[in-house]
Scaffold this active site. Structure first.
Site, PDB file in Angstrom:
ATOM      1  N   GLU A  10      16.400  56.166  68.357  1.00  0.00           N
ATOM      2  CA  GLU A  10      17.862  56.513  68.195  1.00  0.00           C
ATOM      3  C   GLU A  10      18.661  55.302  68.177  1.00  0.00           C
ATOM      4  O   GLU A  10      19.867  55.231  67.498  1.00  0.00           O
ATOM      5  CB  GLU A  10      18.298  57.599  69.568  1.00  0.00           C
TER       6      GLU A  10
ATOM      7  N   SER B 285      24.473  65.039  67.653  1.00  0.00           N
ATOM      8  CA  SER B 285      25.073  63.894  68.398  1.00  0.00           C
ATOM      9  C   SER B 285      26.388  64.520  68.995  1.00  0.00           C
ATOM     10  O   SER B 285      26.266  65.315  69.792  1.00  0.00           O
ATOM     11  CB  SER B 285      25.479  62.955  67.229  1.00  0.00           C
TER      12      SER B 285
ATOM     13  N   HIS C 169      18.831  57.222  64.865  1.00  0.00           N
ATOM     14  CA  HIS C 169      19.969  58.516  65.077  1.00  0.00           C
ATOM     15  C   HIS C 169      20.292  59.034  63.876  1.00  0.00           C
ATOM     16  O   HIS C 169      20.803  58.422  62.765  1.00  0.00           O
ATOM     17  CB  HIS C 169      20.947  57.594  65.842  1.00  0.00           C
TER      18      HIS C 169
END
Length: 558
Positions: free
Chosen positions: A346, A220, A458
């Site tokens: 995600e 990320s 995610h």
């Protein structure tokens, strides 16, 4: 913790990457090349766990079968200034299980609160046996606002496979990235990362790490950091391979100051982030000459209160002359082998956060409003058409609006940008693509129960690499998940060992991590779909079609 307390600082645009929240409790052999210390070096030391760095000696501990050195100071920095190496100390520093202070961040579910600006620490984890091991440097996520390199990440699984792992802190939020021309190159957090990598280059041999074989990896905001270091001239020579986990978002970044493209005005970071932050402080009326002085007098608490809900590195600076995507498109980047990938679902984490913020995803009007707000970052987009198109693909169930909103967040924010960056990379450097697809992944949100299936959300892949088998099992992992975790850790460490050889890459010398061979990406080639228990090679086109990437290239516009 209830759902309504998830997001204390609500982001309004760009990415709200909250990886530090997601992994709360942390989620062999050796090579013959490189610059590790010898058995004689160990015997001559007054303590076998004592190592000498350019900054002085440190005495580590043995923890879970690893030589562990937590809380090594790699840098010092005046507020809103480039970091510098600390002065050397003369007396050996005895380390413990304690980590160095987190960099300043607000109290939230996403990272432990801190107002301590003296926070540039790193941690080294090495196998007990002497050797010359590949090095893996982890850069944490958290929207560039939250997190640390500390207790959220357990590298035991990787170290057992014969690598040295380094995790690090870097300055966050306004203190790490406040974009304003008065501050010069405001990408202080990226400068911190580069200083940490320089420390690794100078010192890691004393920990039996090979300074000529360093892989940076992150997820990320950490993955975005990895991409930024690929694009940064200042990072040249500081690493040799890169792994990007869900880091392809916002690859165009933003310039430091306002610009235009083909006559279209582009607001810069100073307009988006810098000026609103400063306007919320007592420095709002200071002229440019006095602004830096004023900002340095503010308390950390006031700066944290004023800063935005997320932030990005900016371009047009010495650290980032051009954006990630421009660097990839022009070939002006640090060309090293790359693993890059993203997760099947995600957007599920951000749907959960949206519900926690009070978004209505149970009615048509609420869904349309939520999609419009989600896509407001790019005012060109036809939010209504996108909302209708994605809703039409869903089955008529009570979760239709939630699933459509999740799919938009997945495809637009992460996976189609990932798809585009694969195409930019694969013709220039050896590239391996992955698609994390375990929709039965353990819920890494600890005590938060989602009202819908999170799937391969995610950050859920982090725990397969940076956690122990015990932690995964406690979170509900079954035999399939534990098997996939072993495969992933083997692929990741094989890449650290052999990634500079395109014939081997992440597959190792004795077969493909006891799973399947991971094919190197070529035009119209294959990626590795990370299924549990056994990964499978699939056509990249399957990824692209699943995530509707043709619909986003170009996107529907008004």
């Amino acid at each position: 913790m209830t759902l309504t307390t998830i997001n204390k600082t609500s982001p309004k645009f760009l990415l709200s990457t909250l990886s530090a929240m997601v992994i709360a409790a942390s989620l062999s052999g050796c090579l013959s090349s490189g610059g590790g210390s010898s058995d004689d070096d160990r015997k001559e030391s007054p303590d076998p766990l004592q190592v000498s760095t350019l900054q002085g000696d440190y005495i580590g501990i043995v923890d879970n079968g690893m030589r562990t050195y937590r809380g090594i100071r790699y840098g010092i920095a005046e507020r809103f200034a480039a970091p510098e190496s600390p002065e050397a100390h003369s007396t050996p520093v005895k380390l413990s299980t304690d980590f160095g202070s987190n960099c300043p961040q607000n109290d939230s579910a996403f990272g432990k609160a801190s107002v301590e600006e003296d926070c540039l620490f790193l941690n080294v984890y090495a196998p007990e046996e002497p050797g010359a091991y590949p090095v893996m440097v982890w850069i944490h996520g958290g929207a560039f606002i939250y997190g640390s390199g500390g207790e959220s990440y357990d590298p035991q699984r990787l170290v057992e496979k014969g690598v040295v792992v380094v995790t690090l802190n870097y300055r966050l939020g306004a203190l790490g990235f406040l974009p304003h021309s008065s501050l010069g190159d405001s990408n202080f957090g990226l400068q911190d990362q580069q200083l940490a990598l320089q420390w690794v280059k100078d010192n890691i041999g004393k920990f039996d790490g090979d300074a000529d074989n360093v892989t940076i990896f992150g997820e990320s905001a950490g993955g975005h950091s990895v991409m930024s270091q690929l694009a940064s001239p200042g990072a040249e020579g500081l690493f040799h391979k890169a792994i990007v986990q869900s880091g392809s978002y916002n690859g165009n970044q933003v310039p430091l100051t306002d610009a235009s493209f083909n006559g279209v005005p582009i607001p810069g970071g100073q307009t988006l982030f810098g000026e609103p932050t400063i306007a919320a402080t007592e420095c709002a009326d200071e002229n440019q000459d006095q602004l830096l002085t004023c900002l340095r007098t503010l308390s950390v608490e006031k700066i944290l209160e004023a800063q935005p809900g997320n932030i990005l590195p900016v371009t047009g600076t010495e650290v980032l002359p051009i954006s990630i995507n421009q660097a990839l498109a022009t070939g002006e980047f640090n060309k090293v082998p790359v693993i890059m990938g993203s997760n099947r679902d995600e957007g599920a984490l951000f749907t959960l956060l949206a519900l926690g913020e009070g978004k209505d995803l149970s009615t048509a009007a609420g869904y349309d409003a939520a999609v419009t707000e989600l896509l407001a970052e790019d005012p060109r987009l036809d939010a209504k058409q996108i909302a209708d198109t994605y809703l039409a693909r869903q089955q008529a169930t009570p979760l239709a609006y939630i699933n459509a909103y999740t799919a938009i967040g997945t495809d637009w924010r992460f996976n189609c940008p990932n798809d585009a960056q694969w195409e930019l990379l694969e013709g220039q450097v050896d590239t391996w693509g992955y698609w994390f697809n375990d929709r039965n992944a353990p819920n890494a949100l600890e005590d938060i129960n989602a009202p819908f299936p999170l799937g391969a959300a995610h950050s859920f892949e982090i725990q397969y690499v940076l956690s122990s088998e015990e932690t995964l099992t406690e979170r509900g992992a079954g035999p399939d998940q534990l098997t996939l975790a072993e495969h992933m850790a083997q692929y990741w460490t094989n890449f650290a060992k052999y990634g500079d050889d395109p014939a081997i890459g992440p597959n190792g010398t004795d077969g493909a991590a006891e799973a399947v061979e991971w094919p190197r990406l070529t035009a119209d080639g294959e990626i590795l779909r990370l299924d549990a228990p056994t990964p499978v090679a699939v056509a990249k086109s399957e990824f692209s079609s699943t995530h509707q990437c043709n619909s986003w290239n170009p996107p529907p516009v008004q």
